[in-house]
Design an enzyme around this catalytic site. Structure first.
Site, short mmCIF file in Angstrom:
data_model
loop_
_atom_site.label_atom_id
_atom_site.label_comp_id
_atom_site.label_asym_id
_atom_site.label_seq_id
_atom_site.Cartn_x
_atom_site.Cartn_y
_atom_site.Cartn_z
CG LEU A 1 -1.92 1.16 1.29
CD1 LEU A 1 -2.82 1.21 0.05
CD2 LEU A 1 -2.77 1.08 2.55
CE1 TYR A 2 6.26 5.22 1.46
CE2 TYR A 2 7.58 3.56 0.33
CZ TYR A 2 7.42 4.85 0.80
OH TYR A 2 8.42 5.77 0.62
CB ALA A 3 4.52 0.74 -3.73
CB SER B 1 -0.06 5.58 -0.65
OG SER B 1 1.27 5.49 -0.17
CE LYS B 2 5.68 8.72 -0.46
NZ LYS B 2 5.79 10.17 -0.24
#
Length: 339
Positions: A151-153, A155-156
């Site tokens: 999800l980090y990737a 979101s970016k």
């Protein structure tokens, strides 16, 4: 010049803000001091920035649009740099909501603020995690990056897409820079080098995931700062379109928007990295070999060609020199804390 920088108590925002303050610029720093890791470390970074008369801190969350607007009014910025984010690949498995709040809602707020204030340049800190498990190497900005592993990737990547749409609608020149495994003094405690040095110094087992066969394109923080400062003077427009042979410019056909890698293109295998840390510390690690964690990717490997074509600069700090500088900072900071 005048800058609004989010995340000035964080690792990267701190270093960029310090570079600009040291050069005599004015910086309004916006940070939430969230407890994802040591707030004391964040406060220590801000205390250094506060030694400059040109620094004005504002403590609030990106999700608080009213506070962000007040910061924008105080800064009247020539440029906005968005470093604030919920960082960490693995933490996104534990607390995904934090990434939605900060990296989606918060980034949207920054982009909306830029559309209202219309600075000369909006710069968005993105990540190499966007490339996921891309099998084509090195990773180029024009590569497909639509299969995020965390999800980090995701979101970016979403932040980048919001930045492009806003640049198209409002005309604010926007650069998203994808950094590759940045390390150095004042780094985050959840990052590999920080964890390795802390474990070895304490005589604790060193957890090595993926059996140490993963590789990362490590980028020393001073190289990132130099790259960002140079890119800052190159807001995306036709006047600085890259035409160098073999280099694909990501300048959009529909907006003043560009994506740029910040990495040296020299990946290091994790076991080799551990060897370097042991050598610099003069102490062997207690190695605990573990399988790859969910969300991890086997390698990161930047193509620096567009960065070099734009700025004439390529991250160049030798990995061993960078590790030595981090260890010196780690010893000084934590021995001072203990005394």
């Amino acid at each position: 010049m005048r800058y609004l920088i989010t995340g000035t108590a964080g690792f990267l925002g701190f270093h960029v803000a310090k570079r600009l303050l040291d050069a005599g610029h004015q910086v309004v720093g916006f940070d939430a001091m969230t407890p994802y890791y040591s707030v004391h470390l964040k406060e220590a970074r801000h205390a250094i920035l506060a030694q400059s008369p040109g620094f004005q801190p504002i403590i609030a969350r990106l999700e608080d649009m009213a506070a962000l607007e007040r910061a924008g009014e105080a800064a009247a910025p020539d440029a906005i740099l968005n470093f604030a984010a919920q960082a960490g690949v693995r933490y996104s498995l534990e607390n995904p909501r934090a990434y939605v709040d900060s990296n989606l809602v918060g980034s949207f707020n920054v982009i909306e603020l830029a559309a209202r204030l219309r600075p000369r340049h909006l710069m968005l800190a993105s990540t190499s995690s966007i490339y996921g498990a891309n099998e084509k190497i090195p990773f180029s900005e024009s590569d497909k990056a639509d299969e995020p592993m965390t999800l980090y990737a995701a979101s970016k990547k979403s932040m980048e897409m919001m930045g492009h749409s806003s640049a198209h609608l409002h005309g604010v020149p926007t650069t998203a820079f994808r950094f590759f495994t940045v390390y150095g003094p004042w780094g985050r405690p959840d990052m590999a080098l920080f964890k390795f040095v802390a474990a070895i110094r304490k005589g604790e087992p060193l957890e090595i995931y993926g059996e140490g066969r993963m590789s990362r394109d490590f980028t020393y923080v001073d190289d990132l700062v130099e790259s960002v400062v140079r890119l800052m003077d190159l807001p995306p427009d036709e006047a600085n379109r890259v035409t160098a042979p073999g280099v694909v410019d990501t300048l959009s056909r529909h907006a003043p928007f560009r994506v740029v890698n910040i990495g040296g293109g020299q990946p290091v295998e994790l076991l080799r990295f551990v060897d370097i840390v042991e050598d610099c510390l003069g102490t062997p690690a207690i190695r605990k070999m573990l399988p790859m964690q969910q969300g991890d990717v086997p390698r990161t490997f930047a193509s620096p060609d567009l960065l070099v074509a734009l700025t004439g600069y390529r991250p160049q700090t030798d990995i061993k020199d960078g590790v030595k500088k981090f260890i010196a900072w780690h010893r000084d900071f934590y021995e001072a804390e203990a005394s």
